[in-house]
Motif scaffolding. Structure first.
Motif, PDB file in Angstrom:
ATOM      1  N   VAL A 186       0.858  -1.171   0.000  1.00  0.00           N
ATOM      2  CA  VAL A 186       0.000   0.000   0.000  1.00  0.00           C
ATOM      3  C   VAL A 186       0.900   1.228   0.000  1.00  0.00           C
ATOM      4  O   VAL A 186       1.878   1.278   0.754  1.00  0.00           O
ATOM      5  CB  VAL A 186      -0.907   0.019   1.259  1.00  0.00           C
ATOM      6  N   ARG A 202      -7.529  -6.195   3.690  1.00  0.00           N
ATOM      7  CA  ARG A 202      -6.739  -5.052   3.242  1.00  0.00           C
ATOM      8  C   ARG A 202      -7.469  -3.757   3.585  1.00  0.00           C
ATOM      9  O   ARG A 202      -6.873  -2.803   4.075  1.00  0.00           O
ATOM     10  CB  ARG A 202      -6.511  -5.157   1.734  1.00  0.00           C
ATOM     11  N   VAL A 219      -6.162  -0.619   5.785  1.00  0.00           N
ATOM     12  CA  VAL A 219      -6.089   0.732   5.218  1.00  0.00           C
ATOM     13  C   VAL A 219      -6.898   1.707   6.079  1.00  0.00           C
ATOM     14  O   VAL A 219      -6.475   2.844   6.307  1.00  0.00           O
ATOM     15  CB  VAL A 219      -6.555   0.734   3.745  1.00  0.00           C
ATOM     16  N   GLU A 255      -4.199   6.287   1.921  1.00  0.00           N
ATOM     17  CA  GLU A 255      -3.754   5.556   0.745  1.00  0.00           C
ATOM     18  C   GLU A 255      -3.749   6.468  -0.475  1.00  0.00           C
ATOM     19  O   GLU A 255      -4.689   7.231  -0.705  1.00  0.00           O
ATOM     20  CB  GLU A 255      -4.652   4.345   0.483  1.00  0.00           C
TER      21      GLU A 255
END
Length: 68
Positions: free
Chosen positions: A4, A50, A54, A64
C-alpha cells in the motif's frame, strides 16, 4: 503480501507511528514501511482484510494514495 502506498510518511518517527497504528490489529502478521510511504502488509485474510488495515492507517493519519 499486499503493498500500500500512503501519504504522511516523512521521517523515521512517522514510520514508528505507522507501526504503532497497526501494532494491535488482529490478523496482521507483518507490516514493513519505508520513508517513501510504501507499506508491505502480510495478514491472515480469514481474520482481517486489506480494507480494514487501510482504514486503521487512515485513522492514524496515513491515507492511501491512488496508484500512479
Amino acid at each position: 503480501m499486499e503493498t500500500v502506498q500512503v501519504s504522511g510518511v516523512r521521517c523515521e518517527r512517522c514510520v514508528m507511528r505507522l507501526a504503532a497504528a497497526l501494532g494491535d490489529h488482529d490478523g496482521l502478521e507483518a507490516a514493513n514501511a519505508n520513508l517513501m510511504g510504501r507499506v508491505a502488509l502480510t495478514y491472515d485474510d480469514d481474520v482481517t482484510s486489506r480494507d480494514a488495515l487501510v482504514r486503521a492507517l487512515a485513522q492514524a493519519g496515513f491515507h492511501e494514495l491512488a496508484p500512479a
